[in-house]
Motif scaffolding. Structure first.
Motif, PDB file in Angstrom:
ATOM      1  N   LEU A 199      -5.527 -17.133  16.810  1.00  0.00           N
ATOM      2  CA  LEU A 199      -5.150 -15.722  16.914  1.00  0.00           C
ATOM      3  C   LEU A 199      -3.665 -15.538  16.609  1.00  0.00           C
ATOM      4  CD1 LEU A 199      -7.147 -14.625  20.099  1.00  0.00           C
ATOM      5  CD2 LEU A 199      -7.608 -13.994  17.723  1.00  0.00           C
ATOM      6  N   GLY A 200      -2.845 -16.484  17.079  1.00  0.00           N
ATOM      7  CA  GLY A 200      -1.410 -16.420  16.770  1.00  0.00           C
ATOM      8  C   GLY A 200      -1.156 -16.580  15.289  1.00  0.00           C
ATOM      9  N   PHE A 201      -1.881 -17.517  14.660  1.00  0.00           N
ATOM     10  CA  PHE A 201      -1.713 -17.727  13.221  1.00  0.00           C
ATOM     11  C   PHE A 201      -2.165 -16.495  12.439  1.00  0.00           C
ATOM     12  CE2 PHE A 201      -3.331 -19.349   9.118  1.00  0.00           C
ATOM     13  CZ  PHE A 201      -2.141 -19.840   8.610  1.00  0.00           C
ATOM     14  N   LEU A 202      -3.193 -15.822  12.928  1.00  0.00           N
ATOM     15  CA  LEU A 202      -3.656 -14.590  12.276  1.00  0.00           C
ATOM     16  C   LEU A 202      -2.560 -13.533  12.272  1.00  0.00           C
ATOM     17  CD1 LEU A 202      -5.984 -13.059  10.945  1.00  0.00           C
ATOM     18  CD2 LEU A 202      -6.738 -12.356  13.224  1.00  0.00           C
ATOM     19  N   GLU A 203      -1.769 -13.461  13.342  1.00  0.00           N
ATOM     20  CA  GLU A 203      -0.646 -12.525  13.374  1.00  0.00           C
ATOM     21  C   GLU A 203       0.393 -12.875  12.307  1.00  0.00           C
ATOM     22  OE1 GLU A 203      -0.502  -9.760  15.178  1.00  0.00           O
ATOM     23  OE2 GLU A 203      -2.520 -10.264  15.871  1.00  0.00           O
ATOM     24  N   ASN A 204       0.606 -14.187  12.086  1.00  0.00           N
ATOM     25  CA  ASN A 204       1.512 -14.600  11.011  1.00  0.00           C
ATOM     26  C   ASN A 204       0.987 -14.156   9.653  1.00  0.00           C
ATOM     27  OD1 ASN A 204       2.004 -16.864  13.247  1.00  0.00           O
ATOM     28  ND2 ASN A 204       3.823 -16.752  11.960  1.00  0.00           N
ATOM     29  N   VAL A 205      -0.329 -14.260   9.474  1.00  0.00           N
ATOM     30  CA  VAL A 205      -0.932 -13.830   8.208  1.00  0.00           C
ATOM     31  C   VAL A 205      -0.737 -12.327   8.017  1.00  0.00           C
ATOM     32  CG1 VAL A 205      -3.094 -13.623   6.925  1.00  0.00           C
ATOM     33  CG2 VAL A 205      -2.618 -15.705   8.227  1.00  0.00           C
ATOM     34  N   LYS A 206      -0.931 -11.552   9.086  1.00  0.00           N
ATOM     35  CA  LYS A 206      -0.739 -10.102   9.001  1.00  0.00           C
ATOM     36  C   LYS A 206       0.708  -9.768   8.656  1.00  0.00           C
ATOM     37  CE  LYS A 206      -4.319  -8.925  12.409  1.00  0.00           C
ATOM     38  NZ  LYS A 206      -4.559  -8.351  13.759  1.00  0.00           N
ATOM     39  N   LEU A 207       1.650 -10.445   9.312  1.00  0.00           N
ATOM     40  CA  LEU A 207       3.063 -10.221   9.009  1.00  0.00           C
ATOM     41  C   LEU A 207       3.357 -10.536   7.546  1.00  0.00           C
ATOM     42  CD1 LEU A 207       4.937 -11.707  12.111  1.00  0.00           C
ATOM     43  CD2 LEU A 207       5.009  -9.333  11.338  1.00  0.00           C
ATOM     44  N   ALA A 208       2.786 -11.635   7.063  1.00  0.00           N
ATOM     45  CA  ALA A 208       3.022 -12.039   5.679  1.00  0.00           C
ATOM     46  C   ALA A 208       2.464 -11.010   4.698  1.00  0.00           C
ATOM     47  CB  ALA A 208       2.406 -13.414   5.417  1.00  0.00           C
ATOM     48  N   LEU A 209       1.271 -10.503   4.968  1.00  0.00           N
ATOM     49  CA  LEU A 209       0.654  -9.522   4.071  1.00  0.00           C
ATOM     50  C   LEU A 209       1.481  -8.241   4.003  1.00  0.00           C
ATOM     51  CD1 LEU A 209      -3.131  -9.937   4.956  1.00  0.00           C
ATOM     52  CD2 LEU A 209      -1.978 -10.657   2.859  1.00  0.00           C
ATOM     53  N   VAL A 210       1.896  -7.752   5.171  1.00  0.00           N
ATOM     54  CA  VAL A 210       2.728  -6.547   5.194  1.00  0.00           C
ATOM     55  C   VAL A 210       4.057  -6.818   4.491  1.00  0.00           C
ATOM     56  CG1 VAL A 210       3.974  -4.934   6.675  1.00  0.00           C
ATOM     57  CG2 VAL A 210       1.665  -5.646   7.292  1.00  0.00           C
ATOM     58  N   GLY A 211       4.640  -7.975   4.771  1.00  0.00           N
ATOM     59  CA  GLY A 211       5.928  -8.321   4.164  1.00  0.00           C
ATOM     60  C   GLY A 211       5.855  -8.424   2.659  1.00  0.00           C
ATOM     61  N   VAL A 212       4.773  -9.001   2.128  1.00  0.00           N
ATOM     62  CA  VAL A 212       4.624  -9.143   0.678  1.00  0.00           C
ATOM     63  C   VAL A 212       4.589  -7.770   0.010  1.00  0.00           C
ATOM     64  CG1 VAL A 212       3.010  -9.792  -1.143  1.00  0.00           C
ATOM     65  CG2 VAL A 212       3.519 -11.405   0.676  1.00  0.00           C
ATOM     66  N   VAL A 213       3.753  -6.888   0.540  1.00  0.00           N
ATOM     67  CA  VAL A 213       3.594  -5.564  -0.075  1.00  0.00           C
ATOM     68  C   VAL A 213       4.895  -4.770  -0.022  1.00  0.00           C
ATOM     69  CG1 VAL A 213       2.390  -3.349   0.084  1.00  0.00           C
ATOM     70  CG2 VAL A 213       1.118  -5.481   0.406  1.00  0.00           C
ATOM     71  N   VAL A 214       5.494  -4.682   1.172  1.00  0.00           N
ATOM     72  CA  VAL A 214       6.693  -3.854   1.340  1.00  0.00           C
ATOM     73  C   VAL A 214       7.890  -4.450   0.601  1.00  0.00           C
ATOM     74  CG1 VAL A 214       8.292  -2.850   3.009  1.00  0.00           C
ATOM     75  CG2 VAL A 214       5.852  -2.990   3.549  1.00  0.00           C
ATOM     76  N   SER A 215       8.049  -5.765   0.663  1.00  0.00           N
ATOM     77  CA  SER A 215       9.214  -6.379   0.007  1.00  0.00           C
ATOM     78  C   SER A 215       9.113  -6.292  -1.510  1.00  0.00           C
ATOM     79  CB  SER A 215       9.368  -7.837   0.443  1.00  0.00           C
ATOM     80  OG  SER A 215       8.242  -8.610   0.078  1.00  0.00           O
ATOM     81  N   LEU A 216       7.899  -6.357  -2.064  1.00  0.00           N
ATOM     82  CA  LEU A 216       7.751  -6.196  -3.509  1.00  0.00           C
ATOM     83  C   LEU A 216       8.113  -4.773  -3.942  1.00  0.00           C
ATOM     84  CD1 LEU A 216       4.476  -8.182  -4.343  1.00  0.00           C
ATOM     85  CD2 LEU A 216       6.815  -8.740  -5.040  1.00  0.00           C
TER      86      LEU A 216
END
Length: 222
Positions: free
Chosen positions: A13-30
């Motif tokens: 579940l903790g790793f899933l939160e990292n995945v969510k952060l990464a997905l949001v970060g990829v979209v917004v940072s691009l």
């Protein structure tokens, strides 16, 4: 392995939160990085200066400091709140800080791609009456993205790994924070360490392989 098996659901579940952060970060940072590179190559001096200052300041600031500023400065002092739920609010604060930080590196990668586009193409675009925005979006940026797919992949991989410092922004539900809680309860465990390493490798290695393949597939022959 007993500790890894026992705490695997919590770590997952903790790793899933990292995945969510990464997905949001990829979209917004691009998106933000594209806006920044447009500012940096803009014919307007004020926009160029603002983009340059942003990139230079953010790139030379530690990520933990950016995340701490998001949590303590923007949230606690300035009252920026995304949600009444503390965990959700801290998630979006960390996602914002991570995106702001990564966008500076996205911008520089894209700017290197812009520099690979022959100057004559921009001059030809002006000659046929295209505006700066039209030439940038229709001619320059598409080629720039194709030229820097592999470097952008490296930026994304770095950002995925950077999600492990989310605790600096007060987010205590990611894999690193969960692992620390487990260690505080049971003591350090090598299998848990290795399990987290394998989980992140399963996320980052495909990104590296895919962006490497895509860069070769879409390489622009000059």
């Amino acid at each position: 392995m007993d500790e890894l098996i026992k705490y695997a659901p919590e770590l997952g579940l903790g790793f899933l939160e990292n995945v969510k952060l990464a997905l949001v970060g990829v979209v917004v940072s691009l998106i933000l990085g594209t806006v920044l590179v447009a500012m940096r190559v803009s014919p307007t001096p004020v926009l160029r200066a603002a983009g340059t200052v942003y990139v230079n300041v953010v790139r030379n600031t530690p990520l933990t400091l950016v995340l701490a500023f998001s949590a303590l400065g923007l949230s606690d002092k300035l009252g920026l709140v995304f949600s009444d739920a503390p965990q959700t609010n801290s998630f979006w604060l960390v996602a914002m800080g991570l995106s702001v930080y990564t966008s500076a590196f996205v911008c520089e990668a894209l700017r290197a791609g812009v520099n690979t586009v022959p100057l004559g193409q921009a001059e030809a675009a002006r000659a046929i009456g295209l505006t700066f925005t039209q030439s940038l979006t229709l001619i320059i940026l598409p080629q720039a993205f194709r030229a820097v797919i592999a470097p952008l992949g490296s930026v994304i991989i770095a950002m995925i790994k950077n999600t492990t410092v989310a605790t600096a922004g007060g987010f205590l539900a990611d894999a690193a924070a969960t692992m620390k809680e487990v260690f505080d309860t049971t003591g350090a465990s090598i299998p848990i360490f290795l399990g987290i390493v394998v989980a992140f490798m399963a996320l980052t290695m495909p990104v590296g392989f895919f962006t490497g393949w895509l860069s070769r597939r879409l390489a622009v022959v000059r």
